[in-house]
Write a protein that holds these residues in place. Sequence first.
Motif, short mmCIF file in Angstrom:
data_model
loop_
_atom_site.label_atom_id
_atom_site.label_comp_id
_atom_site.label_asym_id
_atom_site.label_seq_id
_atom_site.Cartn_x
_atom_site.Cartn_y
_atom_site.Cartn_z
N UNK A 1 106.03 104.40 92.96
CA UNK A 1 106.04 105.84 92.71
C UNK A 1 104.87 106.46 93.47
N UNK A 2 104.98 107.74 93.75
CA UNK A 2 103.91 108.46 94.44
C UNK A 2 102.98 109.08 93.41
N UNK A 3 101.72 108.68 93.44
CA UNK A 3 100.74 109.23 92.51
C UNK A 3 100.07 110.49 93.05
N UNK A 4 100.25 110.77 94.34
CA UNK A 4 99.68 111.99 94.90
C UNK A 4 99.71 111.99 96.41
N UNK A 5 99.71 113.20 96.99
CA UNK A 5 99.60 113.40 98.44
C UNK A 5 98.46 114.37 98.68
N UNK A 6 97.52 113.96 99.51
CA UNK A 6 96.32 114.75 99.76
C UNK A 6 96.19 115.00 101.26
N UNK A 7 95.96 116.26 101.63
CA UNK A 7 95.72 116.60 103.03
C UNK A 7 94.25 116.44 103.36
#
Length: 410
Positions: A274-280
Amino acid sequence: MRVTRCDRLPQGTIGLSAQLKKDVTIPDSLPYEMYADGTNLHLGPVIALLVAEQGLTPKTLHEYRGYLADYEAIKGLIYLCSLNGINPGQKTIEGYCYNPKAGGEGAPWRKGIFPYPDVVYRRIRVSRSKRYDDLLAHTGGKIFNAYYLNKWELWDSIRSHPPIGGHLPHTRLLDHPRSLKEMLASYGSVYLKPATGSMGKGIVKLDKSSDGYLFWNRHKAKTFASSENKAWAWIRRIRKGKKYLIQQSVAMTYQNKHVDFRVILQKNGGGQWICSGIIARYGLDGRFYTNDISSISPGRDALRTVFRLTEEEVIRKEAEMISICTTACQFIEQKYGPFGDVGLDVSVDENLKVWLLEINSCHQHTIPYYLNDLDMYRKVITLPLEYAKSWAGFTEENIARLRLIDAGPG
């Protein structure tokens, strides 16, 4: 050990021989789960976090306290350890276990000598040794994130895998002037990267112009070479005998800053990615690396601002990034063994194509904290233990089945 029933003990209680205390530390004040596997009764979970090579410092103990924030849902014996704490002869490990009820100096950690674990969560790079190999064999290979994947292995392994091979920037070993010449002829601008580097160290950007070659290091310092021979001589000096790669540039620039994304993928208690987060991540003005934590934002904000996407387009682009990264994780598991917690570096170019740059098995967990997203941070540092508990066999299904057996008919 042989297990017998004892009616003198309270319901839900296990009695252990006092002799055990001479050999290993099994804290009797901790809550444990049980499940049955055939004629075997498992008590635990017992989970080790391998977090150092030479020993554990008070700073390390403090840094990992937050990883046990959801301990009440995990239960069992969870301890931190170092590589030199492993004792293959006794099948024990010296370390510090977590005890939420402990008080006084060192709380909530208590030093002890513990049994080998069911599962190991590896948080450091490890050189193979007798200690590590014995632990790997005894746990039946249940060490996740056990392999460090360098930049060349990533590209060489995945390039022929159709679902994601087309999302890797063209990469070659920087082993001959011909490689340099051909890559520059194709792309004009390339990156020179150490195969095993991290945090942007050792990376150089190279631009080919009509009158020569212009090198840029991570601090914006420039070096000009007027000929191919001089350029190659300069490259040999920076390589210092290390394996280097030459890679197509797929960078996106916004307001003179490079922009890329860190996609955090982790396994949950069901063993699913699962994706726990996307950060730029934004680079400093005019610099090509993006490892500065002072310039980060939520991934969705960057997709809206940098690429001017609508909300619907943002959702679709995020889903595409997650799908590509998940496929990559599933593929590297088939080739290199189990993973459960990775940070993937992704770029999106001006044509909105998604590029996979790197897979980090020891990624920086504090990035969500510096983003001030405490919910994401808590999820990132606690989810791997949920997965470890499940992989150790302590699933809700197994635990519930034992309760039904213990309750008897009706």
